[in-house]
Design a protein around this motif. Structure first.
Motif, PDB file in Angstrom:
ATOM      1  N   SER A  11      29.136  -9.663  31.650  1.00 20.46           N
ATOM      2  CA  SER A  11      30.404  -9.381  32.310  1.00 20.46           C
ATOM      3  C   SER A  11      31.014  -8.105  31.721  1.00 20.46           C
ATOM      4  N   SER A  12      30.271  -7.474  30.838  1.00 22.01           N
ATOM      5  CA  SER A  12      30.627  -6.135  30.353  1.00 22.01           C
ATOM      6  C   SER A  12      29.446  -5.223  30.690  1.00 22.01           C
ATOM      7  N   ALA A  42      31.819 -12.639  38.991  1.00 22.80           N
ATOM      8  CA  ALA A  42      32.791 -11.681  38.453  1.00 22.80           C
ATOM      9  C   ALA A  42      32.711 -10.326  39.149  1.00 22.80           C
ATOM     10  N   MET A  47      27.635  -7.710  36.117  1.00 17.76           N
ATOM     11  CA  MET A  47      27.778  -8.685  37.204  1.00 17.76           C
ATOM     12  C   MET A  47      28.363  -8.023  38.448  1.00 17.76           C
ATOM     13  N   ILE A  65      32.078 -19.300  39.937  1.00 16.44           N
ATOM     14  CA  ILE A  65      32.906 -19.011  38.769  1.00 16.44           C
ATOM     15  C   ILE A  65      33.842 -20.177  38.472  1.00 16.44           C
ATOM     16  N   GLU A  73      37.352 -12.664  33.899  1.00 16.38           N
ATOM     17  CA  GLU A  73      36.241 -12.054  34.613  1.00 16.38           C
ATOM     18  C   GLU A  73      36.588 -11.551  36.012  1.00 16.38           C
TER      19      GLU A  73
END
Length: 186
Positions: A11-12, A42, A47, A65, A73
């Motif tokens: 998610s980064s 996300a 992602m 999610i 996110e």
């Protein structure tokens, strides 16, 4: 029915531009192949890059999610389907149920945990779907070395290496999924 590839990833964006680029390349390939994406839902990080690329290619995107991650996110509201779960267990089960293959791009502890669960389930005979480790710029080298150490130490069988496939280029993933799916169906 659309074949969906489940993609586990960060998610980064990580510290190398190649990680984010791999997410975009994979997403474009999924969309161009007429396949769908199942992922963590996300908008941010790798992602988000995968999801946006699939959407750009007119492929279906299924985001899954848990509600508690909404602030952290940021859900991808452009998804074809956004499934909100109560917890991580429900999220992972839905992702599994809706997918015909599993891919791990670079990511963190969550990505590692999801990848390991799919390999474990395959080892236990719970599924026969392709599991692909996208070793972009050697990101997963340490994990692959750990697998070798587990084998050398007598904790896993040599057949472990038959449960997953490793690629170093995101462009290899969709053709590999297609080839493996055709082999297992025929």
């Amino acid at each position: 029915m659309t074949e969906n590839i489940c993609v586990y990833c960060g998610s980064s964006t990580g510290d190398k531009p190649s990680y984010l680029a791999a997410g975009t390349v994979l997403g474009e390939a999924i969309g161009e192949a007429g396949m769908g994406l199942v992922y963590g839902g996300a908008t941010i990080g790798i992602m988000g890059a995968v999801a946006r690329a699939v959407t750009s290619g007119n492929g279906p995107v299924i985001g899954v999610i848990p509600e508690f991650l909404f602030k952290e996110e940021i859900p991808y509201t452009a998804a074809s389907e956004l499934i909100v779960t109560e917890n991580m267990h429900e999220r992972k089960q839905i992702m599994y149920d809706r997918s015909c293959a599993f891919v791990a791009l670079p990511g963190g502890i969550g990505t590692l945990e999801e990848l390991m669960e799919m390999i474990t389930w395959a080892q236990l005979g719970q599924h026969q779907h392709p599991v692909i480790i996208a070793n972009i710029d050697g990101f997963w080298d340490a994990l692959l070395a750990l697998f070798d150490n587990m084998l050398a130490s007598g904790f896993v069988r040599p057949s472990l290496q038959e449960l997953f496939h490793v690629v170093s280029d995101a462009r290899e993933i969709v053709p590999l999924v297609r080839r493996l799916s055709a082999t297992s169906a025929g």
